[in-house]
Design an enzyme around this catalytic site. Structure first.
Site, PDB file in Angstrom:
ATOM      1  N   HIS A  72     -51.438 -35.271-108.498  1.00 20.07           N
ATOM      2  CA  HIS A  72     -50.891 -34.058-109.102  1.00 20.07           C
ATOM      3  C   HIS A  72     -50.500 -34.337-110.553  1.00 20.07           C
ATOM      4  CE1 HIS A  72     -49.731 -31.345-105.449  1.00 20.07           C
ATOM      5  NE2 HIS A  72     -50.941 -31.839-105.357  1.00 20.07           N
ATOM      6  N   TYR A 200     -40.009 -26.807-107.014  1.00 13.60           N
ATOM      7  CA  TYR A 200     -38.592 -27.073-106.779  1.00 13.60           C
ATOM      8  C   TYR A 200     -37.857 -25.806-107.201  1.00 13.60           C
ATOM      9  CZ  TYR A 200     -39.506 -32.116-106.318  1.00 13.60           C
ATOM     10  OH  TYR A 200     -39.947 -33.353-105.908  1.00 13.60           O
ATOM     11  N   PRO A 292     -33.262 -36.647-101.543  1.00 15.01           N
ATOM     12  CA  PRO A 292     -34.715 -36.554-101.695  1.00 15.01           C
ATOM     13  C   PRO A 292     -35.185 -35.727-102.891  1.00 15.01           C
ATOM     14  CG  PRO A 292     -33.954 -35.143 -99.922  1.00 15.01           C
ATOM     15  CD  PRO A 292     -32.764 -35.927-100.367  1.00 15.01           C
ATOM     16  N   LYS A 296     -37.559 -40.161-104.776  1.00 15.93           N
ATOM     17  CA  LYS A 296     -37.478 -41.548-105.224  1.00 15.93           C
ATOM     18  C   LYS A 296     -37.332 -42.578-104.096  1.00 15.93           C
ATOM     19  CE  LYS A 296     -38.090 -41.039-109.532  1.00 15.93           C
ATOM     20  NZ  LYS A 296     -39.532 -40.765-109.523  1.00 15.93           N
ATOM     21  N   TYR A 384     -39.635 -38.568-113.284  1.00 11.97           N
ATOM     22  CA  TYR A 384     -40.308 -38.163-112.050  1.00 11.97           C
ATOM     23  C   TYR A 384     -41.533 -39.036-111.780  1.00 11.97           C
ATOM     24  CZ  TYR A 384     -41.717 -35.095-108.242  1.00 11.97           C
ATOM     25  OH  TYR A 384     -42.037 -34.608-106.993  1.00 11.97           O
TER      26      TYR A 384
HETATM   27  C1  PHB Z   1     -42.063 -34.062 -99.251  1.00 12.11           C
HETATM   28  O1  PHB Z   1     -43.258 -33.771 -99.414  1.00 12.11           O
HETATM   29  O2  PHB Z   1     -41.603 -34.264 -98.111  1.00 12.11           O
HETATM   30  C2  PHB Z   1     -41.186 -34.178-100.433  1.00 12.11           C
HETATM   31  C3  PHB Z   1     -41.700 -34.012-101.706  1.00 12.11           C
HETATM   32  C4  PHB Z   1     -40.889 -34.099-102.815  1.00 12.11           C
HETATM   33  C5  PHB Z   1     -39.536 -34.353-102.645  1.00 12.11           C
HETATM   34  C6  PHB Z   1     -39.007 -34.548-101.378  1.00 12.11           C
HETATM   35  C7  PHB Z   1     -39.833 -34.453-100.264  1.00 12.11           C
HETATM   36  O3  PHB Z   1     -38.732 -34.414-103.736  1.00 12.11           O
END
Ligand code: PHB
Ligand code: APR
Length: 389
Positions: A72, A200, A292, A296, A384
């Site tokens: 991505h 997000y 999460p 990280k 990130y």
């Molecule tokens: C996930 O795909 O489970 C996932 C992706 C990004 C995050 C947390 C979890 O920041």
């Protein structure tokens, strides 16, 4: 000595460390409490920093990731209907890989099997001994029988609830913790992703995240109060809530379906220092937990493993203690920066119960600044995609 390095825990940290050490000609034994099936049933995050991608390739476990993972180039951060694109590729020259932790773990088990590595499952009552002597020992029970292994070093890769961290005397440990007053309810569903990149989403109703595993499998989350249980959340309630937290342009495209997994995880930031105690080294979740929001967790485990495999190889192959002496400080420098990023992402995107109206304005202003400032977006992107090792 029975082996050179005993590794407590057969999660991603322990398996990757073992794999890299074995490839450097160092003998290891992994002691894992659960069955392999249990380890592989845990659903965790799915974003790999590019440094993690390269480390997995170096460990000889990159083939399926490269074939089935999705690179991505960016992600979306949104505030109600305001959408900010973070273009990782343009801002940093790097990208991330969407590939589930379960798949990474499966690939590591397959590679370890192919190398004939020793992984003992179902071990109980692990005790780590003689850490300040000329050799360490690990005692445990396997199939009702008491066993003992001697080794040069012990790697504590046994997660947050393991025994390794607690082997360091309490008065010699410093622990830092922040517990957040909410959790994430996550579902897996066999539906196409609502967007080609992750979203997000900050909203007046709380946070939501739209993530994915592949073209027909999504991982979506909503922020929920800590008192909630999965029984409180029917699929229908989940979809209603998720839909109203993501931007309306995305909500219009949302395809829903039955959930095939549903779980709630609390959010926590935690660090225990130091990471070394004599012949014992802590790695991954045994030493630190991140919320999460910045994806990280696995990536920090990977950088710990990177530093430690180098250090142990120097110690065991080149007779130099420089790397193991530096391990704790070196790993912690990177850990604290990822802690800061994960905390900042969490604070920027979640609604805190009982917060005042000022707090919500601060979140909105942070998003507005991100929308208008390339410098702010580059700062987010740099963190990130992963800070350098
Ligand atoms: C996930 O795909 O489970 C996932 C992706 C990004 C995050 C947390 C979890 O920041
Ligand atoms: N003896 C043996 N094994 C143990 C013990 C013990 N006393 N305690 C725990 N374990 C095992 C667990 O069963 C688990 O399989 O250690 C393993 C630790 O694995 P993880 O918790 O996955 O931790 P780690 O390998 O460091 O992986 C870090 O996992 O939690 C995520 O976000 C985190 O993605 C990151 C990754």
């Amino acid at each position: 000595m029975d082996t050179q390095v005993v590794i407590i825990g057969g999660g991603p940290s322990g398996l990757l460390l073992s794999q890299l050490l074995n490839r450097a000609g160092i003998a290891t034994v992994i002691l894992e409490r659960s069955t392999r099936e249990h380890v592989l049933s845990r659903i965790r995050a799915g974003i790999l920093e590019w440094g993690s991608v390269e480390l997995l390739r170096e460990a000889g476990v990159g083939a399926r990731m490269d074939a089935e993972g999705f690179a991505h180039d960016g992600t979306w951060i949104t505030d109600a209907d305001r959408m900010v694109h973070i273009d990782f590729k343009a801002l940093t020259g790097k990208r991330v890989m969407v590939y589930g932790q379960t798949e990474v773990t499966q690939d590591l088990y397959a590679a370890q099997d192919a190398m004939g590595a020793t992984i003992l499952h179902g071990v109980e009552d692990v005790r780590i001994l003689d850490l300040d002597g000329p050799q360490a020992a690990v005692e445990f029970t396997l199939n009702g029988e008491k066993r003992r292994l001697t080794c040069a070093y012990v790697a504590g890769c046994d997660g947050f609830h393991g025994v390794s961290r607690r082997t360091i005397p309490e008065e010699k440990r410093r622990e830092f913790e922040r517990v957040y007053p909410f959790g994430w309810l996550g579902i897996l569903s066999r539906t196409p992703p609502v967007n080609d990149e992750l979203i997000y989403a900050n909203s007046p109703h709380g946070f939501a995240l739209a993530s994915m595993r592949n073209a027909n499998l999504v991982r979506y989350y909503v922020q929920v109060p800590l008192r909630d249980t999965v029984e409180d959340w029917s699929d229908e309630r989940f979809w209603t809530e998720f839909r109203r937290r993501i931007p309306s342009s995305a909500a219009a495209k949302l395809i829903t379906g039955p959930s095939i997994e549903k779980s709630i995880a609390p959010l926590r930031s935690f660090v225990s220092e130091p990471l070394r105690w004599g012949r014992l080294f802590l790695v991954g979740d045994a030493a630190h937990i991140v919320p999460p929001t910045g994806a990280k967790g696995l990536n920090l485990a990977a950088s710990d493993v990177f530093y430690l495999h180098q250090a142990l190889t120097e110690a065991l192959k080149q007779n130099s203690d420089k790397g193991i002496d530096a391990y704790s400080d070196r790993a912690l420098r990177r850990i604290w920066k990822a802690m800061r990023f994960s905390w900042q992402m969490t604070t920027m995107l979640h609604r805190f119960d009982g917060e005042d109206s000022f707090a919500a304005q601060m979140r909105r202003a942070t998003l507005a600044h991100l929308a208008e400032s390339e410098t702010a977006r580059r700062d987010l992107a740099e963190n990130y995609v992963g800070l350098p090792y």
